[in-house]
Design a protein around this motif. Structure first.
Motif, mmCIF file in Angstrom:
data_model
loop_
_atom_site.group_PDB
_atom_site.id
_atom_site.type_symbol
_atom_site.label_atom_id
_atom_site.label_comp_id
_atom_site.label_asym_id
_atom_site.label_seq_id
_atom_site.Cartn_x
_atom_site.Cartn_y
_atom_site.Cartn_z
ATOM 1 N N ARG A 563 -0.490 -29.697 20.218
ATOM 2 C CA ARG A 563 -0.639 -29.375 18.633
ATOM 3 C C ARG A 563 -0.101 -30.197 17.521
ATOM 4 O O ARG A 563 -0.600 -30.048 16.571
ATOM 5 N N LYS A 566 -2.948 -32.216 16.554
ATOM 6 C CA LYS A 566 -4.627 -31.173 16.005
ATOM 7 C C LYS A 566 -3.723 -31.689 14.360
ATOM 8 O O LYS A 566 -4.564 -31.232 13.307
ATOM 9 N N GLN A 567 -2.953 -31.283 14.448
ATOM 10 C CA GLN A 567 -1.767 -31.065 12.764
ATOM 11 C C GLN A 567 -1.991 -32.280 12.019
ATOM 12 O O GLN A 567 -1.473 -32.549 10.555
ATOM 13 N N LEU A 603 7.396 -24.267 16.236
ATOM 14 C CA LEU A 603 6.751 -25.307 17.289
ATOM 15 C C LEU A 603 7.551 -24.474 18.931
ATOM 16 O O LEU A 603 7.669 -24.490 19.812
ATOM 17 N N GLU A 653 -3.816 -27.132 26.163
ATOM 18 C CA GLU A 653 -4.594 -27.864 24.934
ATOM 19 C C GLU A 653 -4.986 -28.705 25.077
ATOM 20 O O GLU A 653 -4.839 -29.492 23.361
#
Length: 871
Positions: A563, A566-567, A603, A653
């Motif tokens: 995550r 991805k950011q 998160l 993920e």
């Protein structure tokens, strides 16, 4: 309203009600062929799940003997339905009967007299499924016919079944049922009519959907588990399959050896009785070829059947004969194995099959005979079977009030609290009662704080908890010939050990790398029952936002990293131990920067992570991790390991692309990917050569081929990371000529045997592939690798051993023969090759998505491919 009007209204209502009932009964119940356009089991025709449910819905619209209910979604998003079939009177009182069987199954607070009264009043619930293994077509097809037979019949035998039994019918793999029918119908009438499917018939698990039952990773498994262990508590669970040992036409109980010890003896007795009833039914109907007591044992509890044995549910497995799909096949005695050609009668094969045509309809008819035999037994012995639910539960609870283990104790301090919560929540799904200590307590001289999690053993399904949590000791059947030979004089077997049908050891705390303690003395502590186990709430601790530190030991941290990347956040891994703001951190600590505190707090909450905020950047040597470009090879010779690998990557993920043979043969791989994963496979030959021309449609033949292998070599030389898993590691020595040799590749069974157990491995936790691992940790070994690392003059390109098999106490659970052969041999190796590397994961680190303690070896290998050194 005056009296006259009231009587008129009442009379009109009763008249309309009688007319409605009469109209319902007058409606014709259509046979399947009238709706489907072909007879169930017809040559060259398969019913899809969608068509089967449409037909069931039609039955439910015209009959008061059947109801359809939803049980959840499948992996691909279909609604999973099940049918409830019984008499109209029983269906009108379903909740009452479900309450009765639940009370008898749980037994708590019941006296024997109360249980006997409930048993007299209750109905026997019988679960029957089909189609779990979707290419075994007859079981799913027969459910369509069975529903019609039960709903439309008027004979005395069926009416008794409907009165005494509540029957649950389940299509266990709807997605696969559609896939197989679509594949077969596309090829009927072509040279590829009986070709195998080039992809798994369950999106993730394929054949392993019948190895998932004690953990419930798959949605379909969870749906079935909820139905069986929380809603209906059947007296019998019947799971149909279709791979009878040739030339037998159906395999039925009694089962072969070994027998799992964590079942009540009544389970085994009733399995044998039901198997005998089946055999008698086949003989009465002139159906030859029923065989017992070979091939299929009950040791491993991951099957749909064996998982319920220790829930005091009588599991029944049958394996009907299969050719291919709905294509008929003619056999002569000359096609039989030599030992069956003289048609010798035996105690467990009294009516040998003599050959002839075998059609899908024949297999359907055998399934129907078997299912009806089970239902007849349930109807005949309804009251006894119901009372036995109470008896078994009571005796199990009484046993563990007098002998250890009295409980299983799970300390809160675990390397990965998420693994603890996951395991215990799956146990709750499977009907196990989990509690939280409401006070400090001492057990066997060890102190435990308030909040400690406990599974007491004075519960009805305690044998299941024991089966999952204890170490297994697989029996060497060579020592016990009387158990299985059935001869006048037993013969001792010399030579190689006899293997189990599947895993020999599976201890779940080992697979999850959890600490658990069996209580050897009764517990004295106030306990609170839990409906679910939640990890400690995640949060960001400390002030500042210069960097955030995550624990590499926790699987949720890998979701967090994906995550963050991805950011567009920055991730570094510490290459050394360090101290920051008064706290010590190990190598591999995950350092995140470049994102807001709000994002990090979100998160932490979502993933239940404790994240440490830092006001300044830690003074540690680091390596930067960039978003890896990942691919996984999917052979057209479909293998379950590939599907499970996709499962764990999706669950955590990871973004990835699936590559087929043509993609790899096209080359230019290093421009597209940092890491390519080669899952475990049946053999190196199949990896390289695949299906032969003529065996499959042209798009699915050929394997990697020499061109694909050369392109993989080029990928590594140009800087790529090739991750090989379990036996695919044999490519390294064979095709890549690397200085590593799997000493087990050609080992004979007399020398070494360990087809599925839990072993102890030692890890170099300073290597990036092993970040977050303990120095010693349990691993799954399943026909795996043990490497000799050959010497090299070029130290920069010498293989690096990341893990090796322990020198002492190697076997933790299961069975191993020839353990000295692999002690201190390498288990995980990094092999440099010019700019890139091979990562050899010599044991299945993600085996069936179960050993969550070793997932990080795969995840680390992936991130290692995109690692860039930085200070």
């Amino acid at each position: 309203m005056n009296r006259g009007r009231f009587l008129f209204s009442l009379s009109l209502f009763l008249f309309l009600l009688i007319c409605s009932v009469a109209a319902l009964e007058a409606q014709v119940i259509p046979p399947p062929e009238e709706i489907l356009g072909f007879r169930v089991g017809a040559d060259y025709h398969l019913i899809t799940y969608d068509k089967a449910i449409d037909y069931w819905k039609k039955l439910a619209s015209v009959s008061d003997r059947i109801q359809l209910r939803e049980m959840g979604k499948t992996t691909l998003g279909l609604t999973m339905y099940y049918a409830v079939i019984s008499s109209p009177e029983n269906l009108a009182s379903l909740e009452e009967y479900r309450s009765i069987i639940k009370k008898l199954s749980l037994a708590k607070g019941l006296t024997a007299e109360e249980a006997a009264r409930l048993a007299r009043k209750g109905k026997a619930v019988v679960y029957i499924d089909g189609g779990l293994h979707a290419t075994e077509c007859a079981p799913a097809q027969h459910l369509v016919q069975l529903a019609y037979d039960l709903v439309s019949a008027k004979d005395e035998k069926t009416l008794k079944i409907l009165n005494e039994v509540i029957c649950l019918l389940v299509f266990a793999n709807p997605d696969g049922m559609n896939m197989v029918a679509d594949w077969y119908h596309k090829n009927v009438g072509t040279p590829f009519e009986v070709s195998p499917m080039p992809y798994l018939y369950h999106y993730y698990a394929g054949h392993d959907n019948n190895r998932d039952s004690y953990l419930g990773n798959l949605k379909e498994t969870q749906n079935i588990t909820r139905l069986v262990n929380q809603e209906w508590y059947p007296v019998i669970l019947y799971n149909h399959h279709q791979t009878a040992p040739f030339p037998a036409r159906i395999w039925i109980p009694p089962n072969s050896e070994p027998t799992n010890p964590n079942v009540h003896p009544l389970i085994v007795r009733w399995q044998n009785l039901i198997g005998s009833a089946m055999g008698a039914a086949f003989d009465a109907e002139g159906k030859e070829g029923a065989i017992s007591r070979i091939v299929f044992d009950t040791w491993y509890p991951g099957y749909v059947t064996q998982v319920v044995d220790s829930h005091n549910i009588i599991s029944i497995l049958t394996e009907t004969a299969l050719y291919r799909y709905a294509t008929p096949k003619f056999y002569t005695v000359r096609d039989f194995p030599p030992e069956y050609q003289d048609l010798t009668m035996s105690a467990f094969y009294p009516s040998p099959w003599k050959g002839g045509w075998w059609r899908l309809r024949d297999a359907v008819d055998y399934c129907l005979t078997a299912s009806k035999a089970v239902l007849e037994v349930a109807a005949r012995f309804r009251e006894e079977l119901l009372f036995n639910k109470y008896r078994m539960a009571s005796e199990v609870m009484a046993r563990f009030q007098k002998e250890p283990p009295y409980a299983w104790i799970f300390p809160l301090e675990q390397s990965d609290p998420g693994n603890l919560a996951l395991l215990l929540n799956r146990m709750i799904l499977l009907g196990i009662e989990v509690y939280e200590a409401q006070e400090d307590f001492i057990s066997d001289g060890v102190s435990y704080p308030k909040g400690t999690l406990v599974i007491p053993m004075n519960q009805p399904f305690a044998l299941f908890a024991k089966n999952m949590l204890e170490e297994q000791r697989y029996p060497d059947l060579r020592k016990y010939p009387d158990l299985w030979q059935g001869l006048i004089q037993s013969r001792k077997i010399e030579g190689a050990p006899l293997e189990a049908y599947d895993m020999m050891g599976w201890t779940l705390p080992y697979q999850f790398n959890l600490k658990v303690q069996a209580a050897g003395t009764p517990l004295s502590v106030k306990l609170k029952p839990l409906s679910s186990v939640n990890p400690s709430p995640g949060r960001v601790e400390g002030s500042g936002s210069a960097a955030y530190l995550l624990d590499h030991r926790q699987n949720a941290s890998f979701i967090a990293m994906n995550r963050v990347l991805k950011q567009k956040g920055k991730i570094e891994w510490a290459r050394n131990q360090f101290t920051h703001e008064g706290k010590n951190y190990p190598e591999g600590t995950i350092i995140v920067s470049g994102l807001s505190r709000d994002f990090m707090e979100k998160l932490a909450r979502e993933l239940n992570l404790r994240i440490q905020a830092c006001s300044s950047r830690p003074a540690a040597k680091t390596s930067e991790i960039r978003a890896p470009r990942v691919a996984i090879y999917q052979s057209w010779v479909a293998v379950e390991d590939e599907g499970w690998t996709r499962f764990v990557l999706d669950e955590h993920e990871f973004a990835f692309k699936v590559l087929h043979d043509s993609d790899i043969r096209a080359g230019q791989l290093a421009r597209q990917f940092d890491a390519i994963i080669i899952p475990d496979h049946y053999s190196t030959e199949l990896l390289v050569n695949g299906y032969r021309k003529g065996d499959m449609p042209p798009d699915y033949v050929g394997g990697l081929g020499s061109r694909g292998i050369n392109n993989l070599k080029e990928f590594v030389r140009e800087g790529g990371t090739l991750i090989m898993m379990n036996t695919s590691c044999n490519l390294a020595a064979g095709e890549f000529k690397s200085p590593v040799r799997n000493i087990l590749e050609k080992a004979r069974r007399e020398e070494f045997n360990c087809s599925g157990s839990i072993l102890l491995a030692e890890f170099d936790a300073s290597h990036p592939v092993a970040y977050g691992m303990d120095r010693q940790q349990p691993i799954v070994f399943a026909d795996s690798c043990a490497f000799d690392v050959l010497p090299s003059f070029d130290q920069r390109n010498s293989p690096v051993i990341v893990a090796k098999y322990a020198a002492d106490n190697l076997l933790l659970s299961g069975w191993i023969h020839g353990e000295k052969l692999i002690q201190q041999k390498a288990a995980v190796v990094e092999v440099p090759l010019e700019k890139g590397r091979l990562i050899l994961l010599g044991f299945p680190v993600q085996f069936r998505a179960q050993p969550r303690g070793t997932f990080k070896l795969l995840f680390n290998s992936i991130f290692y491919s995109s690692m860039k050194k930085a200070e």
